[in-house]
Design a protein around this motif. Structure first.
Motif, PDB file in Angstrom:
ATOM      1  N   VAL A 148      38.962  18.426  29.907  1.00 21.60           N
ATOM      2  CA  VAL A 148      39.527  17.828  31.123  1.00 21.60           C
ATOM      3  C   VAL A 148      40.507  18.801  31.778  1.00 21.60           C
ATOM      4  CG1 VAL A 148      41.033  15.986  31.975  1.00 21.60           C
ATOM      5  CG2 VAL A 148      39.177  15.453  30.404  1.00 21.60           C
ATOM      6  N   GLY A 149      41.338  19.446  30.982  1.00 23.65           N
ATOM      7  CA  GLY A 149      42.278  20.431  31.518  1.00 23.65           C
ATOM      8  C   GLY A 149      41.571  21.600  32.166  1.00 23.65           C
ATOM      9  N   LEU A 150      40.488  22.059  31.545  1.00 19.66           N
ATOM     10  CA  LEU A 150      39.718  23.174  32.105  1.00 19.66           C
ATOM     11  C   LEU A 150      39.091  22.783  33.432  1.00 19.66           C
ATOM     12  CD1 LEU A 150      38.687  26.053  31.611  1.00 19.66           C
ATOM     13  CD2 LEU A 150      36.732  25.043  30.448  1.00 19.66           C
ATOM     14  N   VAL A 151      38.533  21.585  33.501  1.00 15.37           N
ATOM     15  CA  VAL A 151      37.921  21.119  34.751  1.00 15.37           C
ATOM     16  C   VAL A 151      38.979  21.010  35.850  1.00 15.37           C
ATOM     17  CG1 VAL A 151      36.812  19.118  35.836  1.00 15.37           C
ATOM     18  CG2 VAL A 151      35.979  19.965  33.648  1.00 15.37           C
ATOM     19  N   LEU A 152      40.154  20.502  35.523  1.00 13.36           N
ATOM     20  CA  LEU A 152      41.222  20.408  36.518  1.00 13.36           C
ATOM     21  C   LEU A 152      41.686  21.782  36.987  1.00 13.36           C
ATOM     22  CD1 LEU A 152      43.355  17.477  35.075  1.00 13.36           C
ATOM     23  CD2 LEU A 152      41.915  17.451  37.126  1.00 13.36           C
ATOM     24  N   ALA A 153      41.759  22.738  36.068  1.00 13.48           N
ATOM     25  CA  ALA A 153      42.148  24.098  36.446  1.00 13.48           C
ATOM     26  C   ALA A 153      41.116  24.728  37.369  1.00 13.48           C
ATOM     27  CB  ALA A 153      42.336  24.953  35.195  1.00 13.48           C
ATOM     28  N   ILE A 154      39.849  24.529  37.072  1.00 12.38           N
ATOM     29  CA  ILE A 154      38.785  25.072  37.920  1.00 12.38           C
ATOM     30  C   ILE A 154      38.847  24.429  39.303  1.00 12.38           C
ATOM     31  CG2 ILE A 154      36.281  25.123  38.243  1.00 12.38           C
ATOM     32  CD1 ILE A 154      36.079  25.481  35.179  1.00 12.38           C
ATOM     33  N   ALA A 155      39.074  23.120  39.354  1.00 11.77           N
ATOM     34  CA  ALA A 155      39.171  22.435  40.644  1.00 11.77           C
ATOM     35  C   ALA A 155      40.369  22.953  41.438  1.00 11.77           C
ATOM     36  CB  ALA A 155      39.287  20.928  40.429  1.00 11.77           C
ATOM     37  N   GLY A 156      41.466  23.219  40.768  1.00  8.34           N
ATOM     38  CA  GLY A 156      42.646  23.767  41.443  1.00  8.34           C
ATOM     39  C   GLY A 156      42.395  25.149  42.011  1.00  8.34           C
ATOM     40  N   LEU A 157      41.735  26.002  41.233  1.00  8.23           N
ATOM     41  CA  LEU A 157      41.416  27.341  41.734  1.00  8.23           C
ATOM     42  C   LEU A 157      40.454  27.276  42.911  1.00  8.23           C
ATOM     43  CD1 LEU A 157      41.091  29.381  38.434  1.00  8.23           C
ATOM     44  CD2 LEU A 157      42.820  29.626  40.207  1.00  8.23           C
ATOM     45  N   TYR A 158      39.485  26.380  42.823  1.00 11.53           N
ATOM     46  CA  TYR A 158      38.552  26.206  43.938  1.00 11.53           C
ATOM     47  C   TYR A 158      39.311  25.773  45.191  1.00 11.53           C
ATOM     48  CZ  TYR A 158      34.891  24.344  46.891  1.00 11.53           C
ATOM     49  OH  TYR A 158      34.077  24.086  47.958  1.00 11.53           O
ATOM     50  N   GLY A 159      40.242  24.859  45.027  1.00  9.10           N
ATOM     51  CA  GLY A 159      41.043  24.398  46.159  1.00  9.10           C
ATOM     52  C   GLY A 159      41.865  25.514  46.775  1.00  9.10           C
ATOM     53  N   LEU A 160      42.469  26.366  45.937  1.00 16.38           N
ATOM     54  CA  LEU A 160      43.258  27.479  46.461  1.00 16.38           C
ATOM     55  C   LEU A 160      42.399  28.465  47.237  1.00 16.38           C
ATOM     56  CD1 LEU A 160      45.655  28.290  43.491  1.00 16.38           C
ATOM     57  CD2 LEU A 160      46.294  27.517  45.770  1.00 16.38           C
ATOM     58  N   VAL A 161      41.256  28.805  46.697  1.00 15.82           N
ATOM     59  CA  VAL A 161      40.367  29.753  47.376  1.00 15.82           C
ATOM     60  C   VAL A 161      39.841  29.141  48.673  1.00 15.82           C
ATOM     61  CG1 VAL A 161      38.198  31.016  47.194  1.00 15.82           C
ATOM     62  CG2 VAL A 161      39.781  30.999  45.273  1.00 15.82           C
ATOM     63  N   ALA A 162      39.462  27.871  48.635  1.00 20.27           N
ATOM     64  CA  ALA A 162      38.971  27.206  49.849  1.00 20.27           C
ATOM     65  C   ALA A 162      40.057  27.152  50.911  1.00 20.27           C
ATOM     66  CB  ALA A 162      38.479  25.810  49.514  1.00 20.27           C
ATOM     67  N   TYR A 163      41.285  26.903  50.519  1.00 20.52           N
ATOM     68  CA  TYR A 163      42.398  26.876  51.468  1.00 20.52           C
ATOM     69  C   TYR A 163      42.601  28.252  52.098  1.00 20.52           C
ATOM     70  CZ  TYR A 163      47.151  26.606  53.254  1.00 20.52           C
ATOM     71  OH  TYR A 163      48.262  26.675  54.050  1.00 20.52           O
ATOM     72  N   ASN A 164      42.577  29.304  51.276  1.00 16.20           N
ATOM     73  CA  ASN A 164      42.750  30.660  51.812  1.00 16.20           C
ATOM     74  C   ASN A 164      41.640  31.018  52.789  1.00 16.20           C
ATOM     75  OD1 ASN A 164      45.160  31.353  50.578  1.00 16.20           O
ATOM     76  ND2 ASN A 164      44.152  32.060  48.717  1.00 16.20           N
ATOM     77  N   VAL A 165      40.417  30.637  52.477  1.00 12.87           N
ATOM     78  CA  VAL A 165      39.299  30.943  53.373  1.00 12.87           C
ATOM     79  C   VAL A 165      39.424  30.134  54.659  1.00 12.87           C
ATOM     80  CG1 VAL A 165      36.794  30.742  53.652  1.00 12.87           C
ATOM     81  CG2 VAL A 165      37.736  31.695  51.554  1.00 12.87           C
ATOM     82  N   SER A 166      39.836  28.884  54.554  1.00 15.22           N
ATOM     83  CA  SER A 166      39.974  28.069  55.771  1.00 15.22           C
ATOM     84  C   SER A 166      41.069  28.614  56.683  1.00 15.22           C
ATOM     85  CB  SER A 166      40.257  26.616  55.413  1.00 15.22           C
ATOM     86  OG  SER A 166      41.547  26.479  54.877  1.00 15.22           O
ATOM     87  N   ARG A 167      42.097  29.210  56.117  1.00 14.95           N
ATOM     88  CA  ARG A 167      43.150  29.831  56.922  1.00 14.95           C
ATOM     89  C   ARG A 167      42.648  31.089  57.623  1.00 14.95           C
ATOM     90  NH1 ARG A 167      48.049  31.082  53.480  1.00 14.95           N
ATOM     91  NH2 ARG A 167      48.525  32.237  55.361  1.00 14.95           N
ATOM     92  N   ARG A 168      41.653  31.733  57.058  1.00 18.45           N
ATOM     93  CA  ARG A 168      41.143  32.995  57.613  1.00 18.45           C
ATOM     94  C   ARG A 168      39.878  32.809  58.438  1.00 18.45           C
ATOM     95  NH1 ARG A 168      39.526  36.814  53.729  1.00 18.45           N
ATOM     96  NH2 ARG A 168      39.709  38.298  55.409  1.00 18.45           N
ATOM     97  N   THR A 169      39.498  31.597  58.767  1.00 20.20           N
ATOM     98  CA  THR A 169      38.240  31.351  59.468  1.00 20.20           C
ATOM     99  C   THR A 169      38.189  32.093  60.797  1.00 20.20           C
ATOM    100  OG1 THR A 169      38.068  29.193  58.441  1.00 20.20           O
ATOM    101  CG2 THR A 169      36.736  29.557  60.386  1.00 20.20           C
ATOM    102  N   ARG A 170      39.251  32.043  61.564  1.00 18.77           N
ATOM    103  CA  ARG A 170      39.274  32.734  62.859  1.00 18.77           C
ATOM    104  C   ARG A 170      39.133  34.243  62.674  1.00 18.77           C
ATOM    105  NH1 ARG A 170      43.710  31.118  66.962  1.00 18.77           N
ATOM    106  NH2 ARG A 170      42.062  30.501  68.370  1.00 18.77           N
ATOM    107  N   GLU A 171      39.868  34.791  61.717  1.00 16.21           N
ATOM    108  CA  GLU A 171      39.795  36.235  61.450  1.00 16.21           C
ATOM    109  C   GLU A 171      38.385  36.639  61.022  1.00 16.21           C
ATOM    110  OE1 GLU A 171      41.360  39.435  58.126  1.00 16.21           O
ATOM    111  OE2 GLU A 171      42.339  37.478  58.261  1.00 16.21           O
ATOM    112  N   ILE A 172      37.783  35.839  60.170  1.00 21.84           N
ATOM    113  CA  ILE A 172      36.418  36.135  59.713  1.00 21.84           C
ATOM    114  C   ILE A 172      35.457  36.126  60.888  1.00 21.84           C
ATOM    115  CG2 ILE A 172      34.496  35.216  58.350  1.00 21.84           C
ATOM    116  CD1 ILE A 172      36.621  34.295  56.280  1.00 21.84           C
ATOM    117  N   GLY A 173      35.590  35.127  61.777  1.00 21.62           N
ATOM    118  CA  GLY A 173      34.719  35.052  62.949  1.00 21.62           C
ATOM    119  C   GLY A 173      34.877  36.243  63.869  1.00 21.62           C
ATOM    120  N   ILE A 174      36.107  36.669  64.104  1.00 23.81           N
ATOM    121  CA  ILE A 174      36.349  37.821  64.981  1.00 23.81           C
ATOM    122  C   ILE A 174      35.775  39.090  64.369  1.00 23.81           C
ATOM    123  CG2 ILE A 174      38.163  39.298  65.926  1.00 23.81           C
ATOM    124  CD1 ILE A 174      39.835  36.726  66.300  1.00 23.81           C
TER     125      ILE A 174
END
Length: 86
Positions: free
Chosen positions: A10-36
């Motif tokens: 359960v702890g491992l699954v929660l850690a993986i979900a947290g890392l996924y959330g962090l990476v998804a957040y970083n990518v969503s912040r860079r969406t405009r930059e990626i498009g340009i």
């Protein structure tokens, strides 16, 4: 012992979900930059590499910290189980 293993999973699954959330957040912040960058003709590997790098660094740091924390405790638990009761 099964409960400890279940809690570990359960702890491992929660850690993986947290890392996924962090990476998804970083990518969503860079969406405009990626498009340009893509519109200006950058290769997709050049655009995605910085985001992947951050994710790999996070996973690496988590792995190192987790192993450093887990190893001494696992050795202690192993020896504590192997000792005969006095």
């Amino acid at each position: 012992m099964k409960l400890v293993g279940t809690m570990g999973v359960v702890g491992l699954v929660l850690a993986i979900a947290g890392l996924y959330g962090l990476v998804a957040y970083n990518v969503s912040r860079r969406t405009r930059e990626i498009g340009i960058r893509m519109a200006l003709g950058a290769a997709s590997s050049d655009v995605l590499r910085p985001g992947e790098g951050k994710g790999i660094v996070l996973v690496g740091m988590g792995t190192v910290i987790g192993l450093r924390w887990f190893r001494p405790r696992a050795a202690y638990e192993f020896h504590a189980v192997q000792m005969p009761a006095a």
